[in-house]
Write an enzyme that holds these catalytic residues in place. Structure first.
Site, PDB file in Angstrom:
ATOM      1  N   GLU A 134      -7.213  -0.214   4.064  1.00 45.50           N
ATOM      2  CA  GLU A 134      -5.762  -0.354   4.225  1.00 45.50           C
ATOM      3  C   GLU A 134      -5.178   0.682   5.180  1.00 45.50           C
ATOM      4  O   GLU A 134      -4.077   1.192   4.962  1.00 45.50           O
ATOM      5  CB  GLU A 134      -5.041  -0.332   2.864  1.00 45.50           C
ATOM      6  N   HIS A 171      -4.671   4.413  -5.596  1.00 42.53           N
ATOM      7  CA  HIS A 171      -6.107   4.391  -5.893  1.00 42.53           C
ATOM      8  C   HIS A 171      -6.638   5.816  -5.985  1.00 42.53           C
ATOM      9  O   HIS A 171      -6.122   6.722  -5.324  1.00 42.53           O
ATOM     10  CB  HIS A 171      -6.894   3.680  -4.783  1.00 42.53           C
TER      11      HIS A 171
END
Length: 500
Positions: A219, A486
């Site tokens: 990402e 995360h």
């Protein structure tokens, strides 16, 4: 130099690409600012604490939204022209940009009788344009990118000869990769790894390993964030692949974003290949998700190359799309094998074969049972997993509850480590097991360890090989507290002579 640095075959196409983006930028910026008006939980809390209160904030947002909307409408003709120019240029673009820091020392000779250690980091950093990042309760992409880059490369690199004696498993330290004080009996076929004295205590670290050899990120979609990472990491990682993926019209679908994959290596890259998944669906179809595979040169031994393989990916995200992920895993395994067969030369010595990324499924949810039983885990070993549906007791989830990432107990790396070390903290701040629909599973037995969807797997060599790969340590990293939803993961591998 084995890889071209520019993603375009000539300067004319590169110039056309810059012109197209110049025409698209006003519309892109206005749309992003409109999306960025939505507030994170931290921004809403700060607004409530201001004297002007909620009404003034809402009025300011309405005026800003009106201004951005007018700008978006006015810029659409330029965006249309830019899109017509951008699409054919993308058809000629290579699937990645390669940054090479000139003047780096070549790989040194390798004595195959001496053990070596390599450290890998994988992290989903959610570096989308700020407006899109708000959907994960994150924003301020430029600031987060600068923070991540600064902590991934905290100091100048040490000479490889000096590092060889320094990179050893940290034994007896709770803040590193865990100390080996006791190793319980493991189920058949599982892998022994370092773990604390208490079998249920998670292996957590506040910091990225300063001696990481390979960093694989997911990402990294925003161009400015990618540039920041390249600029900051170049002093530590001389070889960087970014802007990975083919945008434009692909298979009848418009890819507005690349894959978001980003790979940084201390060692020279001999070859790289990118494959796009053909089955992306829903919101994931707008990104060119796929698999990046690289072959790295680690050294030479008696005239033979010593090489390693690293694969990085990001699978289909929506929880209900287990069948799509299953097909992507099958394709990924096939592509990795074909890449290795194409690149391996006679006499090559393979030190490691690592596969990592955000796979978007865990090993605890009933909703992910299809993916948990994929053949991937027969080919590659997961050091955190004992069997389908059962992780090692020290392994924890890597996906946070994004709505709670700004709460005080997880607001710094130190506080997050302390909080996630406790069962009650994991229960509150990690995402829990899900059903096939993606909804929380009310019948999940507790206390659960959370959804571990970020993986670093490795493949043990078969047949007669001079080297053997063993796990030296695993850690879950709290460095990105409030900067990502995360937890990064790290794996340390020992590469030593294989027993005769």
């Amino acid at each position: 130099m084995f890889l071209p640095e520019s993603p375009f075959p000539n300067r004319a196409l590169a110039a056309l690409d810059r012109l197209a983006w110049g025409l698209l930028t006003p519309s892109f910026w206005a749309a992003d600012r409109l999306l960025d008006l939505q507030q994170t939980t931290a921004e809403r809390r700060r607004q409530r604490q201001r004297r002007c209160g909620r009404c003034c904030g809402c009025a300011g947002q309405a005026l800003a939204g009106l201004a951005y909307g007018v700008l978006l409408l006015l810029s659409l003709p330029f965006a249309t022209l830019g899109l017509l120019l951008w699409l054919p240029v993308q058809a000629r673009r290579r699937p990645f940009a390669y940054q090479y820091a000139a003047g780096t020392a070549p790989a040194e000779p390798w004595d195959l009788q001496q053990p070596r250690t390599f450290a890998f980091v994988s992290a989903n950093v959610c570096l989308l344009p700020s407006g899109l990042a708000k959907f994960s309760n994150l924003g301020q992409t430029p600031q987060r990118a600068a923070y991540i880059a600064r902590h991934l490369a905290p100091a100048p690199p040490e000479p490889p000869s000096a590092r060889a004696s320094l990179i050893e498993p940290r034994r007896g330290e709770a803040d590193g990769y865990g100390g080996t004080l006791c190793t319980p009996r493991l189920p058949p076929g599982s892998v022994a790894v370092e773990m604390p004295a208490e079998a249920g205590e998670p292996v957590l670290s506040e910091h990225f390993p300063p001696d990481a050899d390979f960093v694989c990120l997911q990402e990294v979609f925003e161009a400015g964030a990618a540039a920041c990472l390249r600029r900051r990491l170049a002093g530590t990682f001389p070889h960087i692949l970014s802007e990975v993926g083919a945008r434009g019209l692909r298979g009848g679908r418009l890819k507005l974003l690349d894959s978001g994959l980003f790979l940084a290596s201390r060692y020279p890259l001999l070859a790289a290949r990118y494959h796009a998944f053909p089955n992306g669906a829903r919101e994931d179809a707008a990104a060119a998700k796929g698999l990046l595979a690289v072959q790295v040169l680690l050294g030479s031994a008696q005239g033979q190359r010593v090489v390693g393989y690293v694969g990085c990916t990001h699978l289909q995200a929506p929880a209900a799309d287990a069948a799509i992920r299953d097909e992507q895993l099958t394709l990924g395994l096939r592509w990795l094998q074909l890449f290795r067969e194409a690149q391996e030369q006679r006499g090559d010595v393979v030190a490691f074969d690592v596969f990592c990324g955000d796979l978007n499924f865990d090993n605890c949810s009933r909703g992910d049972e299809l993916n948990q039983r994929h053949r991937l885990f027969e080919v590659y070993r997961d050091p955190c997993r004992w069997q389908p549906g059962q992780d090692a007791p020290w392994a924890i989830g890597s996906l946070l509850n994004c709505l709670k990432i700004y709460e005080e107990p997880v607001s710094t790396p130190e506080k997050m480590k302390r909080t996630l070390s406790q069962p009650a903290g994991r229960q509150r701040y990690l995402a829990g097991p899900i059903l096939p629909s993606g909804q929380p599973d009310p019948a999940a037995p507790g206390p659960w360890q959370g959804r571990r969807i970020d993986y670093i797997l490795y493949r043990q060599h078969r047949g007669a090989r001079p080297l053997r790969t063993e796990v030296a340590g695993v850690s879950f990293i709290t460095q990105l507290a409030t900067r990502s939803d995360h937890l990064p993961v790290a794996l340390r591998l020992d590469v030593a002579p294989a027993p005769r």
